[in-house]
Design a protein around this motif. Structure first.
Motif, PDB file in Angstrom:
ATOM      1  N   SER A 143      27.084  37.465  31.923  1.00  0.00           N
ATOM      2  CA  SER A 143      28.095  36.545  32.469  1.00  0.00           C
ATOM      3  C   SER A 143      28.342  36.819  33.945  1.00  0.00           C
ATOM      4  N   VAL A 144      28.360  38.086  34.322  1.00  0.00           N
ATOM      5  CA  VAL A 144      28.558  38.420  35.740  1.00  0.00           C
ATOM      6  C   VAL A 144      27.387  37.864  36.558  1.00  0.00           C
ATOM      7  N   GLY A 145      26.185  37.987  36.017  1.00  0.00           N
ATOM      8  CA  GLY A 145      25.016  37.446  36.711  1.00  0.00           C
ATOM      9  C   GLY A 145      25.141  35.946  36.925  1.00  0.00           C
ATOM     10  N   LEU A 146      25.590  35.248  35.890  1.00  0.00           N
ATOM     11  CA  LEU A 146      25.740  33.789  36.004  1.00  0.00           C
ATOM     12  C   LEU A 146      26.870  33.447  36.993  1.00  0.00           C
ATOM     13  N   ALA A 147      27.957  34.195  36.932  1.00  0.00           N
ATOM     14  CA  ALA A 147      29.066  33.956  37.873  1.00  0.00           C
ATOM     15  C   ALA A 147      28.591  34.175  39.311  1.00  0.00           C
ATOM     16  N   PHE A 183      37.714  24.640  55.545  1.00  0.00           N
ATOM     17  CA  PHE A 183      38.952  24.201  54.888  1.00  0.00           C
ATOM     18  C   PHE A 183      39.472  25.325  54.002  1.00  0.00           C
ATOM     19  N   GLN A 184      40.750  25.585  54.125  1.00  0.00           N
ATOM     20  CA  GLN A 184      41.318  26.716  53.389  1.00  0.00           C
ATOM     21  C   GLN A 184      41.190  26.529  51.871  1.00  0.00           C
ATOM     22  N   ALA A 185      41.274  25.280  51.423  1.00  0.00           N
ATOM     23  CA  ALA A 185      41.169  25.027  49.980  1.00  0.00           C
ATOM     24  C   ALA A 185      39.825  25.515  49.447  1.00  0.00           C
ATOM     25  N   VAL A 186      38.776  25.324  50.250  1.00  0.00           N
ATOM     26  CA  VAL A 186      37.435  25.780  49.839  1.00  0.00           C
ATOM     27  C   VAL A 186      37.346  27.304  49.984  1.00  0.00           C
ATOM     28  N   GLN A 187      37.894  27.826  51.070  1.00  0.00           N
ATOM     29  CA  GLN A 187      37.857  29.285  51.281  1.00  0.00           C
ATOM     30  C   GLN A 187      38.541  30.027  50.131  1.00  0.00           C
ATOM     31  N   PHE A 188      39.682  29.484  49.680  1.00  0.00           N
ATOM     32  CA  PHE A 188      40.412  30.172  48.597  1.00  0.00           C
ATOM     33  C   PHE A 188      39.603  30.161  47.299  1.00  0.00           C
ATOM     34  N   LYS A 189      38.881  29.083  47.078  1.00  0.00           N
ATOM     35  CA  LYS A 189      38.026  29.055  45.872  1.00  0.00           C
ATOM     36  C   LYS A 189      36.979  30.171  45.965  1.00  0.00           C
ATOM     37  N   LEU A 190      36.352  30.274  47.131  1.00  0.00           N
ATOM     38  CA  LEU A 190      35.314  31.311  47.310  1.00  0.00           C
ATOM     39  C   LEU A 190      35.921  32.712  47.169  1.00  0.00           C
ATOM     40  N   ALA A 191      37.107  32.886  47.739  1.00  0.00           N
ATOM     41  CA  ALA A 191      37.764  34.199  47.667  1.00  0.00           C
ATOM     42  C   ALA A 191      38.081  34.548  46.205  1.00  0.00           C
ATOM     43  N   ASP A 192      38.601  33.576  45.465  1.00  0.00           N
ATOM     44  CA  ASP A 192      38.943  33.840  44.052  1.00  0.00           C
ATOM     45  C   ASP A 192      37.694  34.172  43.250  1.00  0.00           C
ATOM     46  N   MET A 193      36.625  33.419  43.503  1.00  0.00           N
ATOM     47  CA  MET A 193      35.379  33.679  42.770  1.00  0.00           C
ATOM     48  C   MET A 193      34.884  35.099  43.060  1.00  0.00           C
ATOM     49  N   ALA A 194      34.830  35.448  44.340  1.00  0.00           N
ATOM     50  CA  ALA A 194      34.306  36.770  44.724  1.00  0.00           C
ATOM     51  C   ALA A 194      35.168  37.882  44.138  1.00  0.00           C
ATOM     52  N   ILE A 248      34.601  38.130  40.319  1.00  0.00           N
ATOM     53  CA  ILE A 248      33.256  38.663  40.011  1.00  0.00           C
ATOM     54  C   ILE A 248      33.244  40.177  40.219  1.00  0.00           C
ATOM     55  N   GLU A 249      33.880  40.604  41.300  1.00  0.00           N
ATOM     56  CA  GLU A 249      33.945  42.047  41.572  1.00  0.00           C
ATOM     57  C   GLU A 249      34.668  42.775  40.437  1.00  0.00           C
ATOM     58  N   LEU A 250      35.777  42.205  39.995  1.00  0.00           N
ATOM     59  CA  LEU A 250      36.532  42.844  38.906  1.00  0.00           C
ATOM     60  C   LEU A 250      35.726  42.851  37.616  1.00  0.00           C
ATOM     61  N   ALA A 251      35.071  41.723  37.332  1.00  0.00           N
ATOM     62  CA  ALA A 251      34.283  41.634  36.094  1.00  0.00           C
ATOM     63  C   ALA A 251      33.145  42.654  36.125  1.00  0.00           C
ATOM     64  N   ARG A 252      32.482  42.750  37.266  1.00  0.00           N
ATOM     65  CA  ARG A 252      31.352  43.697  37.376  1.00  0.00           C
ATOM     66  C   ARG A 252      31.846  45.134  37.165  1.00  0.00           C
ATOM     67  N   GLU A 258      34.940  34.567  30.919  1.00  0.00           N
ATOM     68  CA  GLU A 258      35.909  33.596  31.450  1.00  0.00           C
ATOM     69  C   GLU A 258      35.831  33.511  32.980  1.00  0.00           C
ATOM     70  N   THR A 259      35.488  34.615  33.614  1.00  0.00           N
ATOM     71  CA  THR A 259      35.229  34.589  35.063  1.00  0.00           C
ATOM     72  C   THR A 259      34.061  33.649  35.359  1.00  0.00           C
ATOM     73  N   ALA A 260      33.015  33.770  34.547  1.00  0.00           N
ATOM     74  CA  ALA A 260      31.834  32.924  34.759  1.00  0.00           C
ATOM     75  C   ALA A 260      32.187  31.450  34.551  1.00  0.00           C
ATOM     76  N   LYS A 261      33.024  31.192  33.557  1.00  0.00           N
ATOM     77  CA  LYS A 261      33.411  29.790  33.315  1.00  0.00           C
ATOM     78  C   LYS A 261      34.167  29.226  34.527  1.00  0.00           C
ATOM     79  N   ARG A 262      35.120  30.006  35.034  1.00  0.00           N
ATOM     80  CA  ARG A 262      35.876  29.521  36.200  1.00  0.00           C
ATOM     81  C   ARG A 262      34.950  29.381  37.413  1.00  0.00           C
ATOM     82  N   ALA A 263      34.017  30.323  37.557  1.00  0.00           N
ATOM     83  CA  ALA A 263      33.099  30.272  38.703  1.00  0.00           C
ATOM     84  C   ALA A 263      32.211  29.030  38.622  1.00  0.00           C
ATOM     85  N   ALA A 264      31.745  28.710  37.421  1.00  0.00           N
ATOM     86  CA  ALA A 264      30.889  27.524  37.256  1.00  0.00           C
ATOM     87  C   ALA A 264      31.679  26.261  37.591  1.00  0.00           C
ATOM     88  N   ASP A 265      32.912  26.236  37.160  1.00  0.00           N
ATOM     89  CA  ASP A 265      33.760  25.071  37.413  1.00  0.00           C
ATOM     90  C   ASP A 265      34.013  24.891  38.914  1.00  0.00           C
TER      91      ASP A 265
END
Ligand SMILES: Cc1cc2nc3c(=O)[nH]c(=O)nc-3n(C[C@H](O)[C@H](O)[C@H](O)COP(=O)(O)OP(=O)(O)OC[C@H]3O[C@@H](n4cnc5c(N)ncnc54)[C@H](O)[C@@H]3O)c2cc1C
Length: 395
Positions: free
Chosen positions: A253-257, A281-292, A295-299, A328-335
């Motif tokens: 899942s971490v790999g997929l995320a 755009f901050q809205a996009v930056q926050f998505k990237l920050a949340d994903m990263a 993923i770090e926590l999941a790993r 669930e991290t991977a699911k949110r990341a895919a979304d």
């Protein structure tokens, strides 16, 4: 505390990354479309030692540790989770129980070719009436004239029907305990055993280049010596097997995320709207920050559970935590990756659309999120994680 992988762990991770990015990732879309099992990729992974990464060197495996395996599996899954699940089901579900509970003779007979990855081995627990409630197993095995006679069926068994599959370990009911609970026992069944057949491969939402079939046993006879471990210990064996499997599915899942993040970051940098890169755009930056961040926590959670296993310490609760959080991290990341790609992400042929389809199974296979949450909760309510799991599966 040391967060650095050892040289050996790093070597496996880098080897897997190089092979996955060079040979698997460019073909992942085509494999998914064609729903074809990638024999050449699996053969090359076997040659590189990846298909037997944790299996004993004495039988042709690579003898690596569990952390190294999870690091490598993350990299393979980052390129394609179909290949990731083929590797995971072979090592964690198919071969690990034989390595852990098999006799010397069984290991020589069944593990030697599989530990190299030349041949695959499958693990058959799930049935029509026995999904989460594996205690509902209906498949029976009776001793008759020095042989086990197996009758029943299994469902969705990974790696069970490829041209290189050597056999399956089935969990069967060999009796009834006090209170009506089944006595469950693991028995190994070679692929060409009369009375053992496989149905059509399934059409699936994801993992489409991996192999799953229903299995049928009709008066299928195997030698008494094909009993794996002790009679009646099947339950404990598959609980332990699933603990290891859950950490590995979490790594997958971490790999997929991570793959979702890679695609999202690349698109965010490249796509312009309103005369600017959307990455501004901050809205996009926050998505990237949340994903990263996730993923770090999941790993870290995966690697902690894997490390505990390598130390020979209890890791059941951590395995369930890793499985739930990483899937669930991977699911949110895919979304979020599809969201950052916008309409292009909804198109057949886009990598993130494929990831979005593939991600769901991670919350289901090798214990659903619900059952893993119950295992965690019960372990917190002052029961040992092991007792908690037994209760869950037995209820
Ligand atoms: C592609 C694929 C590959 C697979 N590979 C293998 C394999 O190699 N070997 C193998 O043995 N199996 C395999 N499986 C089976 C997999 O492990 C099961 O799908 C999984 O354990 C869940 O069982 P189920 O699908 O029957 O769901 P069900 O048990 O029917 O559950 C349905 C829903 O009810 C919930 N639920 C059930 N019981 C409870 C409860 N007590 N409390 C709260 N919620 C509950 C579940 O969480 C889920 O949300 C595979 C499945 C798939 C789809």
């Amino acid at each position: 505390m040391n967060f650095d992988p050892t040289d050996e762990q790093r070597r496996w991770r880098d080897l897997a990354r190089e092979f996955a990015q060079g040979e698997i990732r460019p073909r992942a879309a085509e494999l998914d479309r064609g729903q074809k099992f990638p024999y050449d990729i699996v053969a090359e992974m076997a040659r590189l030692g990846l298909m037997g990464l944790t299996l004993p060197a004495e039988f042709g495996g690579s003898g690596g540790d569990f952390v190294a395996y999870n690091l490598a599996l993350e990299e393979i899954s980052r390129a394609d989770t179909s290949v990731g699940i083929t590797m995971e089901a072979h090592i964690s579900l198919g071969c690990a129980p034989i390595a852990a509970y098999g006799t010397q003779e069984q290991k020589e007979k069944f593990l030697s070719k599989c530990a190299t990855g030349e041949r695959l081995w499958a693990f058959g627990l799930t049935e029509e009436e026995a999904g989460t409630d594996a205690g509902g197993t209906r498949t029976t095995a009776e001793l008759e004239g020095g042989e086990w006679v197996i009758n029943g069926s299994k469902k969705w068994i990974t790696n069970s029907g490829t041209d290189i599959t050597a056999g399956v370990t089935v969990i069967a009911r060999t009796g009834t305990r006090e209170g009506g609970r089944p006595e469950l026992t693991a028995i190994v069944v070679p692929q060409d055993t009369p009375g053992y057949t496989r149905g059509q491969a399934y059409e699936k939402l994801g993992w489409r280049a991996s192999d799953q079939h229903p299995l049928y046993f009709e008066d299928c006879r195997v030698q008494r010596e094909n009993l794996l471990g002790e009679r009646g210990k099947g339950f404990r064996q598959f609980l332990a097997t699933l603990d290891g499997g859950r950490v590995a599915v979490a790594a997958l899942s971490v790999g997929l995320a991570q793959a979702c993040f890679d695609e999202a970051l690349a698109r965010a940098k490249e796509r312009e709207q309103f005369g600017r890169s959307i990455s501004e755009f901050q809205a996009v930056q926050f998505k990237l920050a949340d994903m990263a961040m996730e993923i770090e926590l999941a790993r870290n959670t995966v690697l902690k559970a894997a490390w505990l296993k390598d130390q020979g310490r209890s890791f059941g609760r951590e395995a369930s935590m890793a499985k739930v959080f990483a899937s669930e991290t991977a699911k949110r990341a895919a979304d979020q990756a599809v969201q950052i790609w916008g309409g292009e992400g909804f198109m057949e042929g886009s990598a993130v659309a494929r990831y979005w389809r593939q991600v769901k199974i991670n919350e289901i296979g090798e214990g659903t999120s619900e059952i893993n949450r119950q295992i965690i909760a019960r372990s917190l309510l002052d029961e040992s994680a092991e007792e908690a799991k037994e209760k869950m599966v037995a209820q």
